[in-house]
Scaffold this active site. Structure first.
Site, PDB file in Angstrom:
ATOM      1  N   CYS A  59      -3.291   3.026  -5.690  1.00 45.29           N
ATOM      2  CA  CYS A  59      -2.769   3.764  -4.550  1.00 45.29           C
ATOM      3  C   CYS A  59      -1.528   4.261  -4.689  1.00 45.29           C
ATOM      4  CB  CYS A  59      -2.941   3.061  -3.118  1.00 45.29           C
ATOM      5  SG  CYS A  59      -1.835   1.659  -3.061  1.00 45.29           S
ATOM      6  N   HIS A  94       0.911  -1.334   0.026  1.00 43.55           N
ATOM      7  CA  HIS A  94      -0.105  -0.015  -0.185  1.00 43.55           C
ATOM      8  C   HIS A  94       0.783   1.361  -0.037  1.00 43.55           C
ATOM      9  CE1 HIS A  94      -3.561   2.620   0.616  1.00 43.55           C
ATOM     10  NE2 HIS A  94      -3.190   2.984   1.753  1.00 43.55           N
TER      11      HIS A  94
END
Length: 162
Positions: A111, A23
């Site tokens: 992301c 992430h």
């Protein structure tokens, strides 16, 4: 602190190592990051819901909250090939997005794309590029094996006719 014990500076890209993927967030300063997350889902589990997500929420949160128990590091890896905006511009661009809902696509707008767009002006995702390269290599390998099998069967059949 992060895996490499490096103190992040405003504008740095933060790579967070989740169980299935990474992430990404962008460090704003004073312990805060900006990142995208599936609405109503913690960023820890974004990947599991992101396969079906088409929208994501831009959030400003404490780095320690986003990271949880996962390892993380500062990773401005694209600085070798791209020129980052000045820090003030990166932060200005990031702060304009807080609270916004943005398009999300695991392959084309994830992301990592989001934070690299803020830092460099172009969305890039090494995870997607690596996955695509791996898929392409697997596909080429399958084709080669398939051709070899057909050639092998033809040679074997030819030999059995003699």
């Amino acid at each position: 602190m992060g895996q490499d014990n490096c103190k992040p500076e405003p504008g740095d890209l933060i790579e967070i190592f989740r169980p299935l993927c990474q992430h990404w967030a962008l460090y704003l300063g004073d312990g805060y990051v900006i990142h995208i997350t599936d609405e109503g889902t913690s960023s820890t589990w974004l990947f599991t819901s992101s396969v079906h997500a088409t929208r994501a929420k831009v959030r400003k949160q404490l780095l320690e909250r986003v990271v949880g128990n996962d390892k993380w590091r500062v990773n401005n890896k694209y600085d070798r090939s791209r020129t980052p905006f000045p820090v003030e511009e990166i932060i200005r661009r990031a702060e304009l997005c807080i609270g916004e809902e943005v398009p999300y696509n695991l392959i084309a707008s994830n992301c990592e794309h989001f934070v690299t767009e803020l830092r460099y002006g172009v969305g890039v995702s090494g995870q997607v590029q690596n996955a695509a390269a791996g898929s392409a290599a697997a596909a080429v390998g399958s084709i080669i094996l398939g051709v070899a099998a057909v050639v092998g069967m033809a040679l074997s059949e030819s030999a059995s006719r003699r």
